[in-house]
Scaffold this motif. Structure first.
Motif, PDB file in Angstrom:
ATOM      1  N   VAL A  58     -66.242  70.635  40.533  1.00 20.94           N
ATOM      2  CA  VAL A  58     -65.106  70.329  39.654  1.00 20.94           C
ATOM      3  C   VAL A  58     -63.962  71.293  39.941  1.00 20.94           C
ATOM      4  CG1 VAL A  58     -64.344  70.164  37.236  1.00 20.94           C
ATOM      5  CG2 VAL A  58     -66.704  69.542  37.851  1.00 20.94           C
ATOM      6  N   GLY A  59     -62.753  70.773  39.884  1.00 25.35           N
ATOM      7  CA  GLY A  59     -61.566  71.607  40.023  1.00 25.35           C
ATOM      8  C   GLY A  59     -60.686  71.458  38.799  1.00 25.35           C
ATOM      9  N   GLU A  60     -60.062  72.563  38.398  1.00 28.04           N
ATOM     10  CA  GLU A  60     -59.136  72.533  37.273  1.00 28.04           C
ATOM     11  C   GLU A  60     -57.711  72.480  37.810  1.00 28.04           C
ATOM     12  OE1 GLU A  60     -57.682  75.103  33.410  1.00 28.04           O
ATOM     13  OE2 GLU A  60     -59.348  75.858  34.598  1.00 28.04           O
ATOM     14  N   VAL A  61     -56.920  71.556  37.277  1.00 29.12           N
ATOM     15  CA  VAL A  61     -55.519  71.435  37.661  1.00 29.12           C
ATOM     16  C   VAL A  61     -54.690  72.287  36.709  1.00 29.12           C
ATOM     17  CG1 VAL A  61     -53.547  69.871  37.878  1.00 29.12           C
ATOM     18  CG2 VAL A  61     -55.835  69.092  38.517  1.00 29.12           C
ATOM     19  N   ARG A  62     -53.810  73.098  37.294  1.00 26.74           N
ATOM     20  CA  ARG A  62     -52.837  73.861  36.511  1.00 26.74           C
ATOM     21  C   ARG A  62     -51.466  73.484  37.029  1.00 26.74           C
ATOM     22  NH1 ARG A  62     -55.877  79.496  36.006  1.00 26.74           N
ATOM     23  NH2 ARG A  62     -57.753  78.700  35.019  1.00 26.74           N
ATOM     24  N   LEU A  94     -61.730  66.274  38.896  1.00 28.23           N
ATOM     25  CA  LEU A  94     -60.655  67.159  38.471  1.00 28.23           C
ATOM     26  C   LEU A  94     -60.552  67.091  36.959  1.00 28.23           C
ATOM     27  CD1 LEU A  94     -57.709  66.394  40.933  1.00 28.23           C
ATOM     28  CD2 LEU A  94     -59.065  68.477  40.805  1.00 28.23           C
ATOM     29  N   VAL A  95     -60.214  68.207  36.346  1.00 30.60           N
ATOM     30  CA  VAL A  95     -59.947  68.233  34.907  1.00 30.60           C
ATOM     31  C   VAL A  95     -58.619  68.934  34.674  1.00 30.60           C
ATOM     32  CG1 VAL A  95     -62.360  68.164  34.173  1.00 30.60           C
ATOM     33  CG2 VAL A  95     -61.261  70.362  34.536  1.00 30.60           C
ATOM     34  N   VAL A  96     -57.963  68.539  33.616  1.00 34.03           N
ATOM     35  CA  VAL A  96     -56.741  69.203  33.183  1.00 34.03           C
ATOM     36  C   VAL A  96     -56.779  69.264  31.658  1.00 34.03           C
ATOM     37  CG1 VAL A  96     -55.325  67.089  33.135  1.00 34.03           C
ATOM     38  CG2 VAL A  96     -54.225  69.318  33.436  1.00 34.03           C
ATOM     39  N   PRO A 116     -59.152  60.438  29.236  1.00 31.37           N
ATOM     40  CA  PRO A 116     -59.574  61.403  28.209  1.00 31.37           C
ATOM     41  C   PRO A 116     -61.082  61.580  28.241  1.00 31.37           C
ATOM     42  CG  PRO A 116     -58.080  59.757  27.299  1.00 31.37           C
ATOM     43  CD  PRO A 116     -58.449  59.294  28.681  1.00 31.37           C
ATOM     44  N   GLU A 117     -61.498  62.828  28.193  1.00 31.26           N
ATOM     45  CA  GLU A 117     -62.926  63.115  28.224  1.00 31.26           C
ATOM     46  C   GLU A 117     -63.377  63.885  26.994  1.00 31.26           C
ATOM     47  OE1 GLU A 117     -65.081  65.517  31.504  1.00 31.26           O
ATOM     48  OE2 GLU A 117     -65.236  63.375  31.976  1.00 31.26           O
ATOM     49  N   LEU A 135     -56.672  68.352  24.532  1.00 31.40           N
ATOM     50  CA  LEU A 135     -57.229  67.170  25.162  1.00 31.40           C
ATOM     51  C   LEU A 135     -57.631  67.525  26.584  1.00 31.40           C
ATOM     52  CD1 LEU A 135     -57.774  64.073  25.095  1.00 31.40           C
ATOM     53  CD2 LEU A 135     -55.391  63.777  25.859  1.00 31.40           C
ATOM     54  N   VAL A 136     -58.863  67.195  26.953  1.00 34.16           N
ATOM     55  CA  VAL A 136     -59.340  67.387  28.317  1.00 34.16           C
ATOM     56  C   VAL A 136     -59.332  66.024  28.987  1.00 34.16           C
ATOM     57  CG1 VAL A 136     -61.236  68.153  29.799  1.00 34.16           C
ATOM     58  CG2 VAL A 136     -60.796  69.328  27.615  1.00 34.16           C
ATOM     59  N   LEU A 137     -58.573  65.933  30.082  1.00 34.70           N
ATOM     60  CA  LEU A 137     -58.516  64.704  30.866  1.00 34.70           C
ATOM     61  C   LEU A 137     -59.268  64.936  32.168  1.00 34.70           C
ATOM     62  CD1 LEU A 137     -54.710  64.153  30.351  1.00 34.70           C
ATOM     63  CD2 LEU A 137     -56.481  62.691  29.406  1.00 34.70           C
TER      64      LEU A 137
END
Length: 157
Positions: A58-62, A94-96, A116-117, A135-137
């Motif tokens: 998993v990668g986090e988007v910033r 990916l999550v943001v 939306p997760e 909100l985690v997408l």
């Protein structure tokens, strides 16, 4: 990123005015991209930060866009770049994280295939002390890429 107004910094996970924080964003092993405006100033920044351990897929988007460049497609272009970089990093997901009432931002990520997760109620305390929902997408990178490939969209990127 000094041009980000103080009230907007509330919605960022980190203190973008701290040079150590910004330096940490550009560590090796992360995908990052800086958009520069016609005036030579930074218009926006995106990073894909791979997580560790059991979430190493998993990668986090910033994503940060300077106020005077918002609404011009800078954020969308950077977010699309993040999705492509996720493939280079062999990430599956990916999550943001966004403040839930940032409707335009949520809509932009949804348009790019993020769904939306999770909704975490009263999870963020803004500088005024008010609590906001987070909100985690999430974006299924491989699934989205396969769909784009079948539709012939991949060749146009």
């Amino acid at each position: 990123m000094a041009g980000i107004p103080q009230h907007d910094r509330t919605f960022l996970k980190e203190d973008v005015a701290d040079p150590a924080v910004v330096a940490a964003w550009v560590r090796p092993g992360q995908a990052r991209c800086v958009a520069v405006g016609d005036d030579g100033e930074v218009a926006g920044y995106v990073a894909v930060i791979p997580l560790h351990g059991w979430s190493s897929h998993v990668g986090e988007v910033r994503l940060v866009v300077a106020p005077d460049h918002r609404g011009a497609g800078v954020g969308r272009a950077l977010a699309r770049h993040a999705v492509l970089e996720a493939l280079v990093l062999d990430l599956v997901k990916l999550v943001v994280e966004v403040i839930a009432d940032q409707e335009a931002l949520v809509a932009m990520f949804r348009d790019l295939g993020f769904e939306p997760e999770a909704l975490l109620s009263d999870h963020v305390r803004v500088r005024s002390g008010e609590l906001r929902d987070l909100l985690v997408l999430a974006h299924a990178v491989e699934q989205q890429w396969a769909s784009m490939s079948v539709a012939g969209i991949v060749e146009s990127l």
